[in-house]
Design a protein around this motif. Structure first.
Motif, PDB file in Angstrom:
ATOM      1  N   VAL A   1       0.838  -1.212   0.000  1.00  0.00           N
ATOM      2  CA  VAL A   1       0.000   0.000   0.000  1.00  0.00           C
ATOM      3  C   VAL A   1       0.866   1.253   0.000  1.00  0.00           C
ATOM      4  O   VAL A   1       0.565   2.245  -0.681  1.00  0.00           O
ATOM      5  CB  VAL A   1      -0.950  -0.025   1.208  1.00  0.00           C
ATOM      6  N   PHE A   2       1.982   1.210   0.737  1.00  0.00           N
ATOM      7  CA  PHE A   2       2.865   2.387   0.780  1.00  0.00           C
ATOM      8  C   PHE A   2       3.489   2.659  -0.585  1.00  0.00           C
ATOM      9  O   PHE A   2       3.622   3.818  -1.004  1.00  0.00           O
ATOM     10  CB  PHE A   2       3.954   2.168   1.827  1.00  0.00           C
ATOM     11  N   LEU A   3       3.895   1.598  -1.296  1.00  0.00           N
ATOM     12  CA  LEU A   3       4.474   1.789  -2.632  1.00  0.00           C
ATOM     13  C   LEU A   3       3.458   2.385  -3.604  1.00  0.00           C
ATOM     14  O   LEU A   3       3.777   3.291  -4.379  1.00  0.00           O
ATOM     15  CB  LEU A   3       4.995   0.446  -3.164  1.00  0.00           C
ATOM     16  N   LYS A   4       2.233   1.891  -3.546  1.00  0.00           N
ATOM     17  CA  LYS A   4       1.190   2.451  -4.419  1.00  0.00           C
ATOM     18  C   LYS A   4       0.864   3.888  -4.049  1.00  0.00           C
ATOM     19  O   LYS A   4       0.650   4.738  -4.924  1.00  0.00           O
ATOM     20  CB  LYS A   4      -0.061   1.579  -4.336  1.00  0.00           C
ATOM     21  N   ALA A   5       0.815   4.176  -2.750  1.00  0.00           N
ATOM     22  CA  ALA A   5       0.521   5.539  -2.308  1.00  0.00           C
ATOM     23  C   ALA A   5       1.636   6.502  -2.697  1.00  0.00           C
ATOM     24  O   ALA A   5       1.385   7.661  -3.069  1.00  0.00           O
ATOM     25  CB  ALA A   5       0.309   5.556  -0.796  1.00  0.00           C
ATOM     26  N   THR A   6       2.879   6.044  -2.638  1.00  0.00           N
ATOM     27  CA  THR A   6       4.002   6.890  -3.059  1.00  0.00           C
ATOM     28  C   THR A   6       3.939   7.165  -4.554  1.00  0.00           C
ATOM     29  O   THR A   6       4.205   8.287  -5.006  1.00  0.00           O
ATOM     30  CB  THR A   6       5.333   6.212  -2.706  1.00  0.00           C
ATOM     31  N   GLN A   7       3.591   6.144  -5.312  1.00  0.00           N
ATOM     32  CA  GLN A   7       3.473   6.318  -6.757  1.00  0.00           C
ATOM     33  C   GLN A   7       2.367   7.316  -7.115  1.00  0.00           C
ATOM     34  O   GLN A   7       2.563   8.218  -7.946  1.00  0.00           O
ATOM     35  CB  GLN A   7       3.196   4.969  -7.411  1.00  0.00           C
ATOM     36  N   VAL A   8       1.217   7.183  -6.479  1.00  0.00           N
ATOM     37  CA  VAL A   8       0.079   8.045  -6.810  1.00  0.00           C
ATOM     38  C   VAL A   8       0.198   9.411  -6.136  1.00  0.00           C
ATOM     39  O   VAL A   8      -0.007  10.458  -6.767  1.00  0.00           O
ATOM     40  CB  VAL A   8      -1.244   7.361  -6.417  1.00  0.00           C
ATOM     41  N   GLY A   9       0.536   9.414  -4.847  1.00  0.00           N
ATOM     42  CA  GLY A   9       0.548  10.662  -4.098  1.00  0.00           C
ATOM     43  C   GLY A   9       1.765  11.523  -4.362  1.00  0.00           C
ATOM     44  O   GLY A   9       1.649  12.657  -4.854  1.00  0.00           O
ATOM     45  N   PHE A  10       2.955  10.983  -4.070  1.00  0.00           N
ATOM     46  CA  PHE A  10       4.174  11.793  -4.199  1.00  0.00           C
ATOM     47  C   PHE A  10       4.561  12.000  -5.655  1.00  0.00           C
ATOM     48  O   PHE A  10       4.723  13.134  -6.124  1.00  0.00           O
ATOM     49  CB  PHE A  10       5.310  11.125  -3.427  1.00  0.00           C
ATOM     50  N   ALA A  11       4.727  10.892  -6.406  1.00  0.00           N
ATOM     51  CA  ALA A  11       5.161  11.003  -7.802  1.00  0.00           C
ATOM     52  C   ALA A  11       4.098  11.680  -8.665  1.00  0.00           C
ATOM     53  O   ALA A  11       4.417  12.434  -9.588  1.00  0.00           O
ATOM     54  CB  ALA A  11       5.498   9.626  -8.358  1.00  0.00           C
ATOM     55  N   GLY A  12       2.820  11.417  -8.373  1.00  0.00           N
ATOM     56  CA  GLY A  12       1.758  12.035  -9.157  1.00  0.00           C
ATOM     57  C   GLY A  12       1.683  13.539  -8.987  1.00  0.00           C
ATOM     58  O   GLY A  12       1.417  14.269  -9.953  1.00  0.00           O
ATOM     59  N   SER A  13       1.921  14.030  -7.774  1.00  0.00           N
ATOM     60  CA  SER A  13       1.913  15.475  -7.554  1.00  0.00           C
ATOM     61  C   SER A  13       3.229  16.141  -7.944  1.00  0.00           C
ATOM     62  O   SER A  13       3.269  17.347  -8.179  1.00  0.00           O
ATOM     63  CB  SER A  13       1.613  15.775  -6.080  1.00  0.00           C
ATOM     64  N   LEU A  14       4.305  15.357  -8.014  1.00  0.00           N
ATOM     65  CA  LEU A  14       5.591  15.911  -8.434  1.00  0.00           C
ATOM     66  C   LEU A  14       5.637  16.144  -9.936  1.00  0.00           C
ATOM     67  O   LEU A  14       6.118  17.183 -10.401  1.00  0.00           O
ATOM     68  CB  LEU A  14       6.718  14.967  -8.000  1.00  0.00           C
ATOM     69  N   SER A  15       5.168  15.187 -10.704  1.00  0.00           N
ATOM     70  CA  SER A  15       5.158  15.340 -12.165  1.00  0.00           C
ATOM     71  C   SER A  15       3.977  16.204 -12.594  1.00  0.00           C
ATOM     72  O   SER A  15       3.024  16.399 -11.842  1.00  0.00           O
ATOM     73  CB  SER A  15       5.079  13.968 -12.834  1.00  0.00           C
ATOM     74  N   THR A  16       4.054  16.711 -13.810  1.00  0.00           N
ATOM     75  CA  THR A  16       2.990  17.576 -14.322  1.00  0.00           C
ATOM     76  C   THR A  16       2.841  17.372 -15.827  1.00  0.00           C
ATOM     77  O   THR A  16       3.842  17.301 -16.551  1.00  0.00           O
ATOM     78  CB  THR A  16       3.289  19.061 -14.026  1.00  0.00           C
ATOM     79  N   VAL A  17       1.601  17.275 -16.258  1.00  0.00           N
ATOM     80  CA  VAL A  17       1.301  17.174 -17.685  1.00  0.00           C
ATOM     81  C   VAL A  17       0.785  18.504 -18.218  1.00  0.00           C
ATOM     82  O   VAL A  17       1.134  18.924 -19.319  1.00  0.00           O
ATOM     83  CB  VAL A  17       0.274  16.049 -17.949  1.00  0.00           C
ATOM     84  N   SER A  18      -0.037  19.193 -17.425  1.00  0.00           N
ATOM     85  CA  SER A  18      -0.640  20.449 -17.882  1.00  0.00           C
ATOM     86  C   SER A  18       0.422  21.503 -18.153  1.00  0.00           C
ATOM     87  O   SER A  18       0.419  22.167 -19.208  1.00  0.00           O
ATOM     88  CB  SER A  18      -1.634  20.948 -16.836  1.00  0.00           C
ATOM     89  N   THR A  19       1.363  21.669 -17.211  1.00  0.00           N
ATOM     90  CA  THR A  19       2.437  22.652 -17.420  1.00  0.00           C
ATOM     91  C   THR A  19       3.339  22.241 -18.570  1.00  0.00           C
ATOM     92  O   THR A  19       3.815  23.088 -19.342  1.00  0.00           O
ATOM     93  CB  THR A  19       3.260  22.791 -16.134  1.00  0.00           C
ATOM     94  N   PHE A  20       3.566  20.935 -18.696  1.00  0.00           N
ATOM     95  CA  PHE A  20       4.399  20.417 -19.790  1.00  0.00           C
ATOM     96  C   PHE A  20       3.792  20.769 -21.151  1.00  0.00           C
ATOM     97  O   PHE A  20       4.482  21.269 -22.050  1.00  0.00           O
ATOM     98  CB  PHE A  20       4.541  18.905 -19.625  1.00  0.00           C
ATOM     99  N   VAL A  21       2.494  20.554 -21.318  1.00  0.00           N
ATOM    100  CA  VAL A  21       1.818  20.875 -22.578  1.00  0.00           C
ATOM    101  C   VAL A  21       1.791  22.386 -22.810  1.00  0.00           C
ATOM    102  O   VAL A  21       2.009  22.859 -23.938  1.00  0.00           O
ATOM    103  CB  VAL A  21       0.394  20.290 -22.580  1.00  0.00           C
ATOM    104  N   LYS A  22       1.524  23.141 -21.747  1.00  0.00           N
ATOM    105  CA  LYS A  22       1.488  24.603 -21.897  1.00  0.00           C
ATOM    106  C   LYS A  22       2.845  25.153 -22.317  1.00  0.00           C
ATOM    107  O   LYS A  22       2.932  26.074 -23.140  1.00  0.00           O
ATOM    108  CB  LYS A  22       1.044  25.247 -20.587  1.00  0.00           C
ATOM    109  N   GLU A  23       3.908  24.604 -21.772  1.00  0.00           N
ATOM    110  CA  GLU A  23       5.239  25.073 -22.143  1.00  0.00           C
ATOM    111  C   GLU A  23       5.567  24.724 -23.593  1.00  0.00           C
ATOM    112  O   GLU A  23       6.245  25.498 -24.283  1.00  0.00           O
ATOM    113  CB  GLU A  23       6.276  24.466 -21.187  1.00  0.00           C
TER     114      GLU A  23
END
Length: 265
Positions: A199-221
């Motif tokens: 559960v911790f590995l999945k939460a890290t993937q979704v919570g930490f890594a998901g909020s660290l990466s960005t698609v919207s800013t990437f497309v806008k740039e």
């Protein structure tokens, strides 16, 4: 004798005329003074009424409040204060409403996990707990945009902060996936799929890594770079380069871990 009478008559007439002239000037001055005072009083009255209607509570209103109706002025001031307090309370609740909702859900998931011991609730509150650090790191990295290689014409256009955020997010995510595959799926069975590590590995993937990466800013740039350099392919270089870099680095991490767990290395 007649000459003396005429002289006395002219002298008396002159004195009477002088007294009448002085009296007329005095009356005129008094009239002008009264008119000025009345005009000044009217101006003050209008000013006080205007200030009271606008809610200005300065010293001039306090000093001249006897000109207008005190009860109306106090009622108007009370109404303005109550209206401002209502607006402030409304703004306070609107600004803090998202925080209250998230805090309520966070407490609900912790309580549900404690009472029912269901992995879903544990995953939800762990993801919520790991999301703020990822978002803060993403925000800190965004400040690097435009600061690295800013004196180089060839490379200063690259938004390095967003590039680093996406690469790090991809690496953290693929590391969690590879570790889960290695320990939980291909492991000896000592770690359950609903256990704390999984559960911790999945939460890290979704919570930490998901909020660290960005698609919207990437497309806008990408769009901004294409508009800023319409005659160059810099936007394509940035977009394709980011995707290829994340894929290659992720593959270099995922492949050795998974292959080692399968015993093929």
């Amino acid at each position: 004798r007649s000459g003396n009478s005429r002289q006395r008559h002219r002298r008396d007439s002159g004195g009477s005329y002088g007294r009448r002239s002085r009296r007329n000037r005095s009356l005129t001055a008094t009239k002008d003074s009264l008119l000025k005072e009345a005009s000044s009083t009217k101006d003050i009255d209008n000013t006080v009424k205007s200030n009271v209607m606008n809610g200005n509570n300065d010293n001039s209103i306090a000093n001249t409040s006897t000109i207008v109706n005190d009860n109306n002025g106090l009622q108007r001031t009370k109404y303005i204060i109550e209206e401002q307090a209502h607006q402030l309370s409304k703004v306070f609740y609107l600004e803090n409403l998202p925080f209250l909702i998230v805090a309520g859900l966070f407490l609900f998931y912790i309580l549900s996990d404690t009472l029912s011991n269901i992995a879903f609730y544990r995953f939800m509150w762990l993801s919520s707990l790991l999301t703020p650090p990822g978002a803060i790191l993403r925000w800190k990295l965004s400040k690097l945009n435009g600061t690295i290689f800013q004196h180089s014409r060839k490379w200063k256009w690259v938004p390095y902060g967003t590039l680093m955020a996406n690469v790090l997010g991809s690496l953290v995510s693929i590391s969690c996936v590879a570790t889960y595959q290695h320990v939980v799926v291909n492991g000896s069975g000592s770690y359950s799929k609903d256990g704390w590590l999984a559960v911790f590995l999945k939460a890290t993937q979704v919570g930490f890594a998901g909020s660290l990466s960005t698609v919207s800013t990437f497309v806008k740039e990408i769009v901004d770079i294409s508009k800023k350099y319409p005659s160059h392919a810099k936007s394509c270089y940035y977009g394709i380069g980011t995707i290829v870099c994340c894929c290659l680095l992720g593959l270099s991490i995922y492949s050795p871990i998974v292959r080692s767990s399968a015993g093929t290395v």
